[in-house]
Design a protein around this motif. Sequence first.
Motif, PDB file in Angstrom:
ATOM      1  N   GLY A 241       5.486   1.184   8.285  1.00 12.66           N
ATOM      2  CA  GLY A 241       4.370   0.382   7.469  1.00 12.66           C
ATOM      3  C   GLY A 241       3.907   1.318   6.424  1.00 12.66           C
ATOM      4  N   ALA A 242       3.555   0.213   5.434  1.00  9.39           N
ATOM      5  CA  ALA A 242       2.792   0.984   4.224  1.00  9.39           C
ATOM      6  C   ALA A 242       1.450   1.755   4.704  1.00  9.39           C
ATOM      7  CB  ALA A 242       2.278  -0.035   3.263  1.00  9.39           C
ATOM      8  N   LYS A 243       0.911   1.309   5.976  1.00  9.41           N
ATOM      9  CA  LYS A 243      -0.146   2.155   6.134  1.00  9.41           C
ATOM     10  C   LYS A 243       0.143   3.722   6.678  1.00  9.41           C
ATOM     11  CE  LYS A 243      -4.042   0.648   9.229  1.00  9.41           C
ATOM     12  NZ  LYS A 243      -4.357  -0.541  10.377  1.00  9.41           N
TER      13      LYS A 243
ATOM     14  N   ILE B 263       0.707   5.548   3.150  1.00 13.42           N
ATOM     15  CA  ILE B 263      -0.321   6.096   2.593  1.00 13.42           C
ATOM     16  C   ILE B 263      -0.808   7.115   3.220  1.00 13.42           C
ATOM     17  CG2 ILE B 263      -2.678   5.404   1.904  1.00 13.42           C
ATOM     18  CD1 ILE B 263      -1.753   2.234   1.714  1.00 13.42           C
TER      19      ILE B 263
ATOM     20  N   TRP C 208      -9.814  -2.053   0.774  1.00 11.32           N
ATOM     21  CA  TRP C 208      -9.131  -2.193   2.006  1.00 11.32           C
ATOM     22  C   TRP C 208      -9.803  -1.134   3.138  1.00 11.32           C
ATOM     23  CZ3 TRP C 208      -4.092   0.532   4.233  1.00 11.32           C
ATOM     24  CH2 TRP C 208      -3.781  -0.397   5.539  1.00 11.32           C
TER      25      TRP C 208
ATOM     26  N   TYR D  20      -8.735   2.661   3.568  1.00 10.15           N
ATOM     27  CA  TYR D  20      -8.682   3.981   2.723  1.00 10.15           C
ATOM     28  C   TYR D  20      -9.672   4.971   2.986  1.00 10.15           C
ATOM     29  CZ  TYR D  20      -5.977   0.729  -0.380  1.00 10.15           C
ATOM     30  OH  TYR D  20      -5.077  -0.058  -0.779  1.00 10.15           O
TER      31      TYR D  20
ATOM     32  N   ASN E  83      -5.442  -1.078  -5.501  1.00  8.74           N
ATOM     33  CA  ASN E  83      -4.831  -1.962  -4.812  1.00  8.74           C
ATOM     34  C   ASN E  83      -5.001  -3.503  -5.440  1.00  8.74           C
ATOM     35  OD1 ASN E  83      -5.597  -4.035  -2.146  1.00  8.74           O
ATOM     36  ND2 ASN E  83      -3.642  -3.457  -2.818  1.00  8.74           N
TER      37      ASN E  83
ATOM     38  N   ASN F 173      -6.737  -6.753  -1.667  1.00 12.91           N
ATOM     39  CA  ASN F 173      -7.489  -6.944  -0.351  1.00 12.91           C
ATOM     40  C   ASN F 173      -8.657  -6.291  -0.432  1.00 12.91           C
ATOM     41  OD1 ASN F 173      -8.050  -7.193   2.408  1.00 12.91           O
ATOM     42  ND2 ASN F 173      -6.394  -5.878   3.056  1.00 12.91           N
TER      43      ASN F 173
ATOM     44  N   ASP G  90      -1.119   0.985  -4.407  1.00 16.40           N
ATOM     45  CA  ASP G  90      -0.727  -0.013  -3.168  1.00 16.40           C
ATOM     46  C   ASP G  90      -0.657  -1.388  -3.596  1.00 16.40           C
ATOM     47  OD1 ASP G  90      -0.711  -1.416  -0.908  1.00 16.40           O
ATOM     48  OD2 ASP G  90      -2.699  -0.683  -0.163  1.00 16.40           O
TER      49      ASP G  90
ATOM     50  N   TYR H 114       1.079  -6.349  -1.953  1.00 17.71           N
ATOM     51  CA  TYR H 114       0.808  -7.975  -2.294  1.00 17.71           C
ATOM     52  C   TYR H 114       1.408  -8.266  -3.597  1.00 17.71           C
ATOM     53  CZ  TYR H 114      -2.425  -7.783   1.595  1.00 17.71           C
ATOM     54  OH  TYR H 114      -3.121  -7.350   2.880  1.00 17.71           O
TER      55      TYR H 114
ATOM     56  N   SER I 154       5.880  -5.863   5.008  1.00 16.79           N
ATOM     57  CA  SER I 154       4.904  -6.671   5.745  1.00 16.79           C
ATOM     58  C   SER I 154       4.400  -8.368   5.223  1.00 16.79           C
ATOM     59  CB  SER I 154       3.666  -6.072   6.385  1.00 16.79           C
ATOM     60  OG  SER I 154       4.124  -4.835   7.151  1.00 16.79           O
ATOM     61  N   LYS I 155       3.808  -8.131   4.070  1.00 14.84           N
ATOM     62  CA  LYS I 155       3.028  -9.174   3.491  1.00 14.84           C
ATOM     63  C   LYS I 155       4.126 -10.195   2.876  1.00 14.84           C
ATOM     64  CE  LYS I 155      -0.631  -6.837   4.808  1.00 14.84           C
ATOM     65  NZ  LYS I 155      -1.448  -7.287   6.113  1.00 14.84           N
TER      66      LYS I 155
ATOM     67  N   ILE J 293       7.684  -1.651   8.486  1.00 15.84           N
ATOM     68  CA  ILE J 293       8.325  -0.959   7.583  1.00 15.84           C
ATOM     69  C   ILE J 293       7.555  -0.998   6.307  1.00 15.84           C
ATOM     70  CG2 ILE J 293      10.477  -0.772   6.405  1.00 15.84           C
ATOM     71  CD1 ILE J 293      10.867   0.040   9.023  1.00 15.84           C
TER      72      ILE J 293
ATOM     73  N   TYR K 287      -6.517 -13.478   0.721  1.00 17.67           N
ATOM     74  CA  TYR K 287      -7.699 -13.476   1.290  1.00 17.67           C
ATOM     75  C   TYR K 287      -8.707 -13.869   0.021  1.00 17.67           C
ATOM     76  CZ  TYR K 287      -5.262  -9.830   3.851  1.00 17.67           C
ATOM     77  OH  TYR K 287      -4.437  -9.076   4.523  1.00 17.67           O
TER      78      TYR K 287
END
Length: 405
Positions: free
Chosen positions: A98-100, A103, A124, A127, A169, A173, A201, A204, A237-238, A247, A324
């Motif tokens: 994941g991008a999480k 980061i 987000w 962070y 970002n 978000n 980031d 999106y 993901s998005k 991933i 969002y």
Amino acid sequence: MSISTLARSIAASPTLALNEEARLLRERGEAVIHLGIGEPKNRAPMTAILSAAAKLNTGDIKYTPTDGIPSLKKAVVRYTEENYDRVVAPENVIVSAGAKQSIFNILYSILNPQDEVIILAPYWVSYPEMVKMCYGVPVIVTPEDGGFYPRLQEIERAVSSSTKAIIVNTPNNPSGVVFSEDTIAQIVALCERKGIYMIADDIYHKLVFDGAHAPPALKYTTKDIESTKIIVVNGVSKLYGMTGFRIGWAIANKKLVEVMTNVQSQITSCASPFLQVGAEGALNGLQGIVESLRLTIENNRNVVTQELGAFTGVRCVKPQGTFYCLPDFSAYNRDSIALSKFLLKKALVVTVPGKEFGMEGHLRLSYAGSLKDVTDGVARMKWALDPNSPNEIYIGDKKMVRDWM
Ligand code: PMP
């Protein structure tokens, strides 16, 4: 208590906590509408499912190279060339869960204790907590005009001799705004002038509306990938609705990718092989799926902004991207946590308090769900708060009468 002071200071992800709260309420049979969730409803692309299933069927599910399977990295290299007009090498790419994780891995790999990271509000939720987990110091820059667009002078004022990086970002978000080309170009120039990392980031980046385009940071540097301090984060993901595949990836200079790979090798070893193959299936498959998701979300965006426009006292900046929006509800309650709790109790609608994103007085609403959830959710919120709305509403099959105004 024998638990680390740092670990105890880390807040739970409020969005994941709300997901759990909504799940429990649904399990109890409550007609909850979840406008807190950050994931689209579509099924994963067929090419992703078939690729992952085929890999699983081989029964040969073993560790992969830490930085990702070569064929997925190749697909990421191609994606980067097509979308960023940049030729990078596989050694510039590291795949993570994941991008999480990407980061976190970046922050862990660049920060020394007490290094500062500039974060632009609204931001987000993860962070600041991630920066703290890496012994860094989050420095929040909030637009003085109360809006959602960062100003260069305000960012510049926050830069100190301890600044190591800035996280940008866009599409954003939680606000849904897309930063202008000028803003991105100015931030890139500032980072280059001061020698600080820019973590872009881009999770999106294709979810944009009205023909808008999210300017990629890499476009505004003349430096090559080995000498620039721009690090790009992205994932499946998005854009592909594949949040559960976990991933994501980072693109950076080879030295940093090598360090990040060492770090990742000591934490997760690698992302799951069949999920990596699934992500590869999505990247190599027909890309019309991203466009059809974008169109669905754009339509939801149109509806949600129209409904919010007819909500007495609520002000909403029309999102140009993501799924969002961050309307200002301060006319009802400046305390967004209290307001969010009130809406969950009275109207069974999940929203995320703006305070979590550094924007008190606002609520983040997600329009990633079905159009019905989006319209019913906002209608329930109006019923709960807006004296100009009808006094009665059905929640599930229960007729509810407003008796608190
Ligand atoms: N960055 C932003 C701005 C996000 O909103 C999210 C997910 N909510 C992520 C990164 C992480 O995405 P992933 O599912 O790939 O970990």
